[in-house]
Design an enzyme around this catalytic site. Structure first.
Site, PDB file in Angstrom:
ATOM      1  N   ILE A 108       0.837  -1.194   0.000  1.00  0.00           N
ATOM      2  CA  ILE A 108       0.000   0.000   0.000  1.00  0.00           C
ATOM      3  C   ILE A 108       0.878   1.253   0.000  1.00  0.00           C
ATOM      4  O   ILE A 108       1.982   1.241   0.550  1.00  0.00           O
ATOM      5  CB  ILE A 108      -0.967  -0.003   1.209  1.00  0.00           C
ATOM      6  CG1 ILE A 108      -1.938   1.189   1.160  1.00  0.00           C
ATOM      7  CG2 ILE A 108      -0.217  -0.039   2.524  1.00  0.00           C
ATOM      8  CD1 ILE A 108      -3.057   1.119   2.203  1.00  0.00           C
ATOM      9  N   CYS A 109       0.370   2.298  -0.629  1.00  0.00           N
ATOM     10  CA  CYS A 109       1.001   3.620  -0.599  1.00  0.00           C
ATOM     11  C   CYS A 109       2.427   3.556  -1.154  1.00  0.00           C
ATOM     12  O   CYS A 109       2.666   3.048  -2.242  1.00  0.00           O
ATOM     13  CB  CYS A 109       0.943   4.173   0.820  1.00  0.00           C
ATOM     14  SG  CYS A 109       1.345   5.929   0.975  1.00  0.00           S
ATOM     15  N   GLY A 110       3.396   4.069  -0.405  1.00  0.00           N
ATOM     16  CA  GLY A 110       4.763   4.126  -0.891  1.00  0.00           C
ATOM     17  C   GLY A 110       5.360   2.781  -1.229  1.00  0.00           C
ATOM     18  O   GLY A 110       6.272   2.703  -2.067  1.00  0.00           O
ATOM     19  N   THR A 112       4.110   0.557  -2.983  1.00  0.00           N
ATOM     20  CA  THR A 112       3.896   0.284  -4.407  1.00  0.00           C
ATOM     21  C   THR A 112       4.989   0.949  -5.239  1.00  0.00           C
ATOM     22  O   THR A 112       5.378   0.430  -6.287  1.00  0.00           O
ATOM     23  CB  THR A 112       2.512   0.767  -4.877  1.00  0.00           C
ATOM     24  OG1 THR A 112       2.414   2.187  -4.762  1.00  0.00           O
ATOM     25  CG2 THR A 112       1.401   0.127  -4.056  1.00  0.00           C
ATOM     26  N   ALA A 159      -2.548  -0.951  -3.320  1.00  0.00           N
ATOM     27  CA  ALA A 159      -3.552   0.030  -2.895  1.00  0.00           C
ATOM     28  C   ALA A 159      -2.909   1.395  -2.720  1.00  0.00           C
ATOM     29  O   ALA A 159      -1.696   1.512  -2.499  1.00  0.00           O
ATOM     30  CB  ALA A 159      -4.199  -0.404  -1.575  1.00  0.00           C
TER      31      ALA A 159
END
Length: 206
Positions: A108-110, A112, A159
């Protein structure tokens, strides 16, 4: 039933709120199809304490070099600083190892951006915070980017950082935590705060 472990990567600046819906859903047996099937353990670069963005101190249960994907049900990679610059290469390498063994990874977030930097999103559907952040890593997967809160492609869940609930939904679905009706009611309750979903959950468990 042998209990399985979901591993949560922890590090300095971890964004506390991003994995927490998922962690609670996994550890809380309420509404689960097989209560107690899973537990969550934390894994750090080493066993030294880390401090999250929210100021919490976490003592990892184990170090990354101790983590064997064949003895794990999933690896969760939360957001925080440094992913797009390669600061957590050991965690990304472990994620690659997990996927090679057919064990799910949820980012999720960073996180990715860390996957993008490593070329792991070049050829598969994925999402993240926004396309520009991933393109800044030099990745070549823009044609596969989907502007969705969270998606699952095979054993990889991705995400955006503002979608911790949707992230948890995809994790719950992948791990088969709940049956379909319970999962939809659980998601509806936390997404809308509509009491009808609370009563639906109670009814389903009666």
């Amino acid at each position: 039933m042998e209990q399985q472990t979901v591993h949560l990567f922890v590090f300095n600046t971890l964004s506390d709120w991003e994995p927490m819906y998922a962690v609670v859903a996994i550890n809380n047996p309420a509404f689960q199809q097989q209560p107690g099937r899973y537990e969550v353990k934390t894994v750090g670069i080493d066993r030294e304490p880390v401090r999250t963005t929210g100021g919490l101190t976490i003592l990892p249960d184990m170090a990354l070099d101790e983590l064997d994907p064949t003895r794990s049900a999933m690896l969760i990679l939360p957001g925080g600083s440094g992913w797009g610059e390669g600061s957590h290469k050991q965690a990304i390498d472990k994620a690659r190892e997990f996927l090679a063994h057919g064990v799910p990874v949820a980012a999720i977030c960073g996180a990715t951006a860390g996957l993008a930097l490593a070329g792991m999103l070049d050829d598969r559907p994925h999402t993240g915070n926004w396309l520009g952040e991933l393109e800044a890593t030099g990745y070549r997967g823009s044609a596969h980017f989907q502007s969705q809160p969270a998606i699952t492609d095979g054993d990889l869940i991705t995400a955006g950082g503002t979608s911790p609930l949707e992230f948890a939904y995809q994790i719950a679905k992948k791990l088969e935590l709940y049956n379909n009706q319970v999962r939809e009611a659980w998601y509806g309750l936390y997404k809308t705060n509509d009491a009808k979903y609370f009563f639906e959950l109670q009814s389903l468990m009666a």
